[in-house]
Design a protein around this motif. Structure first.
Motif, PDB file in Angstrom:
ATOM      1  N   LEU A   8      -0.071   5.826  -1.542  1.00  0.00           N
ATOM      2  CA  LEU A   8       0.609   6.010  -0.259  1.00  0.00           C
ATOM      3  C   LEU A   8       2.121   5.967  -0.429  1.00  0.00           C
ATOM      4  N   ALA A   9       2.603   5.065  -1.264  1.00  0.00           N
ATOM      5  CA  ALA A   9       4.046   4.980  -1.524  1.00  0.00           C
ATOM      6  C   ALA A   9       4.553   6.265  -2.175  1.00  0.00           C
ATOM      7  N   GLU A  10       3.775   6.817  -3.095  1.00  0.00           N
ATOM      8  CA  GLU A  10       4.166   8.082  -3.739  1.00  0.00           C
ATOM      9  C   GLU A  10       4.206   9.226  -2.730  1.00  0.00           C
ATOM     10  N   ILE A  11       3.248   9.253  -1.804  1.00  0.00           N
ATOM     11  CA  ILE A  11       3.239  10.282  -0.759  1.00  0.00           C
ATOM     12  C   ILE A  11       4.481  10.149   0.112  1.00  0.00           C
ATOM     13  N   VAL A  12       4.787   8.932   0.521  1.00  0.00           N
ATOM     14  CA  VAL A  12       5.984   8.697   1.344  1.00  0.00           C
ATOM     15  C   VAL A  12       7.235   9.124   0.586  1.00  0.00           C
ATOM     16  N   ASN A  13       7.320   8.807  -0.714  1.00  0.00           N
ATOM     17  CA  ASN A  13       8.476   9.211  -1.512  1.00  0.00           C
ATOM     18  C   ASN A  13       8.595  10.729  -1.605  1.00  0.00           C
ATOM     19  N   GLU A  14       7.459  11.420  -1.743  1.00  0.00           N
ATOM     20  CA  GLU A  14       7.478  12.883  -1.790  1.00  0.00           C
ATOM     21  C   GLU A  14       7.971  13.467  -0.466  1.00  0.00           C
ATOM     22  N   ILE A  15       7.480  12.910   0.644  1.00  0.00           N
ATOM     23  CA  ILE A  15       7.931  13.365   1.962  1.00  0.00           C
ATOM     24  C   ILE A  15       9.430  13.125   2.107  1.00  0.00           C
ATOM     25  N   HIS A  16       9.898  11.975   1.644  1.00  0.00           N
ATOM     26  CA  HIS A  16      11.326  11.655   1.681  1.00  0.00           C
ATOM     27  C   HIS A  16      12.120  12.711   0.913  1.00  0.00           C
ATOM     28  N   ASP A  17      11.646  13.051  -0.301  1.00  0.00           N
ATOM     29  CA  ASP A  17      12.346  14.041  -1.121  1.00  0.00           C
ATOM     30  C   ASP A  17      12.364  15.411  -0.442  1.00  0.00           C
ATOM     31  N   ILE A  18      11.257  15.774   0.201  1.00  0.00           N
ATOM     32  CA  ILE A  18      11.201  17.060   0.912  1.00  0.00           C
ATOM     33  C   ILE A  18      12.228  17.080   2.040  1.00  0.00           C
ATOM     34  N   ILE A  19      12.277  15.997   2.798  1.00  0.00           N
ATOM     35  CA  ILE A  19      13.219  15.929   3.924  1.00  0.00           C
ATOM     36  C   ILE A  19      14.656  16.015   3.419  1.00  0.00           C
ATOM     37  N   VAL A  20      14.955  15.294   2.370  1.00  0.00           N
ATOM     38  CA  VAL A  20      16.335  15.246   1.863  1.00  0.00           C
ATOM     39  C   VAL A  20      16.693  16.520   1.090  1.00  0.00           C
ATOM     40  N   ASP A  21      15.840  16.936   0.151  1.00  0.00           N
ATOM     41  CA  ASP A  21      16.175  18.044  -0.747  1.00  0.00           C
ATOM     42  C   ASP A  21      15.957  19.418  -0.118  1.00  0.00           C
ATOM     43  N   LEU A  22      14.767  19.647   0.400  1.00  0.00           N
ATOM     44  CA  LEU A  22      14.450  20.986   0.897  1.00  0.00           C
ATOM     45  C   LEU A  22      15.061  21.280   2.259  1.00  0.00           C
ATOM     46  N   LEU A  23      15.038  20.321   3.154  1.00  0.00           N
ATOM     47  CA  LEU A  23      15.556  20.564   4.497  1.00  0.00           C
ATOM     48  C   LEU A  23      17.060  20.324   4.583  1.00  0.00           C
TER      49      LEU A  23
END
Length: 131
Positions: A8-23
């Motif tokens: 779950l922590a890895e999923i949250v970190n991936e979502i964080h990276d998507i929000i910061v990097d891609l968006l």
């Protein structure tokens, strides 16, 4: 259980990276928490509100709402206990422990409900015989 928390922590970190990097949103941790938790909270509120309005229309008892509220609190509590065990190394952090604890609540609630239904049935029977 520990593996589930790590996933779950890895999923949250991936979502964080998507929000910061891609968006391209560059926010502080507090700003990100403000928006993400705020959005999740409002989505949850709308789902719960719809569900409770449905219960209200069906004329179900306040007991159902009390059960849902209590069960939700119990889910938070059992996972908090399991996380505490992992952090302090006192006891074993296991998903099965959380499930067992929730089953304990459900079984005791069912016993309460059955006793309540028996008492309700007896009162209805006595009221019908008095008339």
């Amino acid at each position: 259980m520990k593996e589930i928390v790590i996933i779950l922590a890895e999923i949250v970190n991936e979502i964080h990276d998507i929000i910061v990097d891609l968006l391209g949103f560059h926010m502080t941790d507090k700003e990100l928490h403000f928006w993400i938790i705020g959005i999740i909270g409002m989505m949850t509120f709308l789902v719960v509100y719809f569900f409770f309005k449905l219960i209200e229309k069906l004329k179900w008892s306040i007991t159902i709402l009390s059960f849902i509220y209590t069960f939700t609190g119990m889910v938070v509590l059992v996972f908090a206990i399991e996380l505490q065990q992992a952090i302090t190394n006192r006891g074993n952090m296991e998903f099965a422990d959380a499930v067992a604890g929730l089953w304990g609540f459900i079984v005791l609630f069912l016993i309460y409900a059955i006793i309540g239904l028996i008492i309700y049935g007896i009162k209805k029977f006595l009221d019908r015989n008095r008339s």
